[in-house]
Design an enzyme around this catalytic site. Structure first.
Site, short mmCIF file in Angstrom:
data_model
loop_
_atom_site.label_atom_id
_atom_site.label_comp_id
_atom_site.label_asym_id
_atom_site.label_seq_id
_atom_site.Cartn_x
_atom_site.Cartn_y
_atom_site.Cartn_z
N ASN A 1 -13.43 -21.79 9.95
CA ASN A 1 -12.82 -23.03 10.42
C ASN A 1 -11.75 -23.58 9.49
O ASN A 1 -10.91 -24.36 9.92
CB ASN A 1 -13.91 -24.08 10.66
N GLN B 1 -15.40 -21.26 16.30
CA GLN B 1 -13.94 -21.27 16.22
C GLN B 1 -13.30 -20.14 17.02
O GLN B 1 -12.09 -20.15 17.27
CB GLN B 1 -13.48 -21.16 14.75
N SER C 1 -19.70 -24.23 20.60
CA SER C 1 -19.58 -25.69 20.69
C SER C 1 -18.45 -26.05 21.65
O SER C 1 -17.32 -25.59 21.49
CB SER C 1 -19.30 -26.27 19.31
N ALA C 2 -18.75 -26.88 22.64
CA ALA C 2 -17.78 -27.17 23.71
C ALA C 2 -16.54 -27.92 23.23
O ALA C 2 -15.44 -27.67 23.73
CB ALA C 2 -18.46 -27.97 24.82
N HIS C 3 -16.70 -28.84 22.27
CA HIS C 3 -15.55 -29.69 21.92
C HIS C 3 -14.47 -28.94 21.14
O HIS C 3 -13.40 -29.49 20.87
CB HIS C 3 -16.00 -30.96 21.19
N CYS D 1 -15.82 -31.93 8.47
CA CYS D 1 -17.17 -32.27 8.01
C CYS D 1 -17.21 -32.53 6.52
O CYS D 1 -18.13 -33.13 6.00
CB CYS D 1 -18.12 -31.13 8.35
C1 LIG Z 1 -17.24 -27.35 14.43
C2 LIG Z 1 -18.03 -26.22 13.91
C3 LIG Z 1 -19.43 -26.23 13.94
C4 LIG Z 1 -20.21 -27.43 14.38
O1 LIG Z 1 -20.19 -27.65 15.76
P1 LIG Z 1 -20.58 -29.11 16.30
O2 LIG Z 1 -20.62 -28.94 17.79
O3 LIG Z 1 -19.50 -30.04 15.85
O4 LIG Z 1 -21.92 -29.43 15.75
C5 LIG Z 1 -20.10 -25.11 13.50
N1 LIG Z 1 -19.44 -24.04 13.04
C6 LIG Z 1 -18.09 -23.99 13.00
C7 LIG Z 1 -17.42 -22.75 12.51
C8 LIG Z 1 -17.35 -25.08 13.43
O5 LIG Z 1 -16.01 -25.03 13.36
#
Ligand SMILES: *Cc1c(COP(=O)(O)O)cnc(C)c1O
Length: 382
Positions: free
Chosen positions: A152, A180, A200-202, A326
């Site tokens: 990420n 990612q 992760s959807a967002h 984060c």
């Molecule tokens: C954003 C991210 C996560 C966490 O996902 P969330 O839905 O925000 O909890 C985990 N791993 C990677 C590589 C990410 O980029």
């Protein structure tokens, strides 16, 4: 200054209008509990199962192998802790990398407190793990390999297919955090020998707070969230129907025409890099352009404090990040940049721009203009 230029698509992405449209009915009149037996409940159930099909199809899995979660972090926790705890008769050794997302690293730290032994593979200056080191670190009691699909912070894409082969040859479960990767590169769990994967959807224009764990049929794991019978009794809690519907639509949209989309994003990113180099030939790219996510640009500006640069860009409506979202509240240098050999000075002079299919060349011009007008001042004064 009303303008907003969003180049932080690795932190989150804008909800696609088409996704919102699919979700709306389930936030309004279609509020039935997916476990209820009357029509509005049954319609919610059908919508959840339809979304499950879409998620499964996007990664070439079976529907019965998809478990909806509250996001990528939960999927990472569920898979890593769940597989570790369920297979500890066989062994208590886990292999991961030093550049994983904190959801993976901190899950491993928790397991270490429970008596598991963790090997954190180092990476080279581009963020790549070494397959040889992976092979060498495998032991008789190794039960799980967890290596992220794409990083990420610096966008490095790991040799997933080769890792899958190694894991299979040694009969070890292979998990990959593909948060990612989905929507940016092709992900096929069958072809890549992946036993478990986090989504992760967002991160692909879906809603926040919803994700999925793919866990291959037959993989032994313990539940993380105990309670009711949802998700085949493997993840309790009333389904986030609207969120799940949104994720289904978003994954469908974002996994079609990946190549075309990636090429466009890559062109915009590369254009930005070239323009930045023209401005200041001392900038350095963290990582390299091979095996890199199409939208990721992680750049070190010599002599500049990245927090000041971030602030300046923000004052001009430009959203970028230092390290990952984060980590941004702490000013210790990023563990990822440290792992690829950046000293703290370089790490604290680096910013991440993550482009997406919503960005344009014109936005790059604007970013360059803003940096150009302030670069010298930032280097001198602070
Ligand atoms: C954003 C991210 C996560 C966490 O996902 P969330 O839905 O925000 O909890 C985990 N791993 C990677 C590589 C990410 O980029």
């Amino acid at each position: 200054m009303e303008r907003l230029v969003y180049v932080d698509n690795s932190a989150t992405t804008r909800l696609d209008d088409r996704v919102l449209k699919e979700m709306m009915p389930f936030l309004e009149e279609g509020y039935g509990n997916a476990s209820s037996s009357y029509s509005i409940g049954i319609r919610s159930r059908e919508a959840v199962e339809n979304a499950r099909k879409k998620v499964a199809k996007a990664i070439n899995a079976c529907e019965c192998e998809i478990y909806f979660t509250s996001g990528g972090s939960e999927a990472d926790n569920m898979i890593i802790k769940g597989i570790a705890r369920a297979n500890q008769e066989k062994g208590k050794h886990i292999i991961t990398s030093s550049i994983e997302h904190l959801a993976v690293l901190n899950s491993c730290y928790s397991l270490a407190r429970e008596g598991f032994e963790i090997t954190y593979l180092p990476v080279d200056e581009n963020g790549m793990i070494s397959l040889k080191e992976l092979e060498n670190s495998i032991r008789k009691d190794t039960i799980l390999i967890s290596i992220m699909f794409a990083n990420n912070e610096i966008g490095t894409i790991e040799p997933i297919k080769e890792i899958g082969k190694v894991a299979k040859a040694h009969n070890i479960y292979f998990h990959t955090d593909a948060v990612q990767a989905i929507g940016n590169v092709d992900v096929d769990v069958a072809e890549l020998n992946i036993d478990a994967l986090s989504i992760s959807a967002h991160k692909f224009h879906g809603p926040k707070g919803v994700g999925a764990a793919y866990i291959k049929d037959g993989v032994k794991f313990f539940n993380l969230i105990d309670g009711g019978h949802q998700e085949c009794c493997r993840r309790a809690g009333t389904e986030n129907v609207a969120g799940i519907v949104g994720m289904g639509k978003a994954i469908e949209i974002s996994t079609e025409n990946i190549e075309e989309k990636s090429n466009k994003v890559k062109m915009i990113r590369d254009y930005c890099y070239r323009k930045l180099l023209e401005l200041d030939n001392k900038i350095k790219l963290n990582g390299n352009f091979e095996n890199r996510l199409p939208g990721n640009l992680n750049i070190c500006f010599e002599g500049i404090d990245n927090k000041n640069l971030l602030l300046l860009l923000d004052m001009n409506g430009i959203c970028v990040s230092t390290g990952s979202a984060c980590n941004s509240s702490v000013s210790i240098p990023s563990h990822v940049l440290t792992a690829i050999g950046c000293d703290s000075k370089r790490a604290n002079s680096s910013i991440r721009l993550s482009f997406g299919d919503t960005n344009s060349f014109e936005e790059v011009e604007y970013i360059i203009e803003v940096i150009k007008n302030n670069l010298e001042m930032m280097k001198e004064g602070k």
